[in-house]
Motif scaffolding. Sequence first.
Motif, PDB file in Angstrom:
ATOM      1  N   MET A   1     -11.108  32.513 -14.307  1.00 52.93           N
ATOM      2  CA  MET A   1     -10.645  33.552 -14.411  1.00 52.93           C
ATOM      3  C   MET A   1      -8.986  33.573 -14.118  1.00 52.93           C
ATOM      4  SD  MET A   1     -11.760  37.216 -12.407  1.00 52.93           S
ATOM      5  CE  MET A   1     -11.480  36.564 -10.634  1.00 52.93           C
ATOM      6  N   THR A   2      -8.208  34.310 -15.141  1.00 48.50           N
ATOM      7  CA  THR A   2      -6.775  34.197 -14.801  1.00 48.50           C
ATOM      8  C   THR A   2      -6.234  35.196 -13.701  1.00 48.50           C
ATOM      9  OG1 THR A   2      -6.710  36.024 -16.440  1.00 48.50           O
ATOM     10  CG2 THR A   2      -6.827  33.535 -17.454  1.00 48.50           C
ATOM     11  N   ALA A   8     -16.864  41.127 -13.640  1.00 47.77           N
ATOM     12  CA  ALA A   8     -17.768  42.072 -12.860  1.00 47.77           C
ATOM     13  C   ALA A   8     -18.991  41.308 -13.487  1.00 47.77           C
ATOM     14  CB  ALA A   8     -17.567  43.398 -13.405  1.00 47.77           C
ATOM     15  N   PHE A   9     -20.106  41.524 -12.477  1.00 48.25           N
ATOM     16  CA  PHE A   9     -21.624  41.089 -13.177  1.00 48.25           C
ATOM     17  C   PHE A   9     -22.415  42.448 -13.192  1.00 48.25           C
ATOM     18  CE2 PHE A   9     -26.007  40.422 -11.677  1.00 48.25           C
ATOM     19  CZ  PHE A   9     -26.208  39.368 -12.531  1.00 48.25           C
ATOM     20  N   LEU A 103     -15.921  48.307 -15.163  1.00 48.46           N
ATOM     21  CA  LEU A 103     -15.434  48.072 -13.905  1.00 48.46           C
ATOM     22  C   LEU A 103     -14.274  46.923 -13.825  1.00 48.46           C
ATOM     23  CD1 LEU A 103     -19.160  47.435 -12.591  1.00 48.46           C
ATOM     24  CD2 LEU A 103     -17.736  49.220 -11.763  1.00 48.46           C
ATOM     25  N   ALA A 104     -14.395  46.046 -14.749  1.00 50.55           N
ATOM     26  CA  ALA A 104     -13.471  45.301 -14.607  1.00 50.55           C
ATOM     27  C   ALA A 104     -12.193  45.567 -15.297  1.00 50.55           C
ATOM     28  CB  ALA A 104     -13.775  43.867 -15.442  1.00 50.55           C
ATOM     29  N   LEU A 275     -18.027  44.120  -8.976  1.00 50.92           N
ATOM     30  CA  LEU A 275     -16.816  43.431  -9.219  1.00 50.92           C
ATOM     31  C   LEU A 275     -16.979  42.075  -8.488  1.00 50.92           C
ATOM     32  CD1 LEU A 275     -14.218  46.373  -8.970  1.00 50.92           C
ATOM     33  CD2 LEU A 275     -14.570  44.722 -11.039  1.00 50.92           C
ATOM     34  N   GLU A 276     -16.409  40.835  -9.115  1.00 54.39           N
ATOM     35  CA  GLU A 276     -16.408  39.753  -8.499  1.00 54.39           C
ATOM     36  C   GLU A 276     -15.032  39.618  -7.622  1.00 54.39           C
ATOM     37  OE1 GLU A 276     -17.529  36.510 -10.853  1.00 54.39           O
ATOM     38  OE2 GLU A 276     -19.203  37.122 -11.326  1.00 54.39           O
ATOM     39  N   MET A 277     -15.008  38.804  -6.505  1.00 54.60           N
ATOM     40  CA  MET A 277     -13.707  38.517  -5.564  1.00 54.60           C
ATOM     41  C   MET A 277     -12.654  37.871  -6.520  1.00 54.60           C
ATOM     42  SD  MET A 277     -14.495  39.860  -2.719  1.00 54.60           S
ATOM     43  CE  MET A 277     -13.276  38.888  -1.692  1.00 54.60           C
TER      44      MET A 277
END
Length: 278
Positions: A1-2, A8-9, A103-104, A275-277
């Motif tokens: 991830m940049t 998001a998952f 979400l992302a 959302l991912e951290m």
Amino acid sequence: MTDDSSRAFVPGHVTGFFSVHEADDPEQAGSRGAGLTLSEGVTVEVEPAVETSMQLNDEPAAIEAVTRVLGDLGVEARVTATTDLPIGAGFGVSGAAALGTALAANRTFDCGRSENELVTIAHTAEVEAGTGLGDVVAQARGGVPIRLDPGAPEYGRMDGVPARSRVEYLTLGERSTEEVLAGNTDRLSEVGVDMLVRLVEKPTLPTLLASSRKFAREADLLTPGVEDVLEDVADEGGEAAMAMLGETIFALGNGLTRAGYDAEACEVHPTGATLEMD
């Protein structure tokens, strides 16, 4: 991830039964019904771009619901989605891609939308694209969602079966959701409402699977190949049903394996899209 992207998952989702509910406002349109969310799902990464583009599993893709989400948010982005789930087989991949994008993108572009607003955007995009009616709201909730009313969060009441399970699935081929939804859905919807009443009266996983089997048969959606697998699982004392809409069988526990099938395995996903951290 940049550094300037977000990810998001979104869990996969199989619908056991449903009824179609149309409305002039796509936020109020959708379906009632029930199904399972899965620990296998879709991971979506969104990063700024001069022109919108999308990839699904490293291949160029065109998912109309994703494009609609970005248009609603007023952004141009590169969307990269990855999944181990079969495509076009009843796992809610398009809905997951739309919700994950919402979400992302909201975080990437600091859009300032609330969770319900983002779910509404993704749900509306799916309905307008004709690729789904209830996956998005189910995937936002997680667990074993029961959609009591159609529509986005503002309109669609939700409940759920308080249970978790190992889940196996077997896909025999693809099926067009658009084609089924474009046909006459009156009988399908009548049976779907009956099955919803049945599940609400006894909200258990066995009731969900039994209601789903009855729905597939009475709504004339059951195909010979799927029916053969369901009979084999039943002969071994297992619980299985057909995923709507796809040539896919899902079973609780190890029902498919016990019946001699080489099935994929996952679990009921306990929570909704996240959302991912950073």
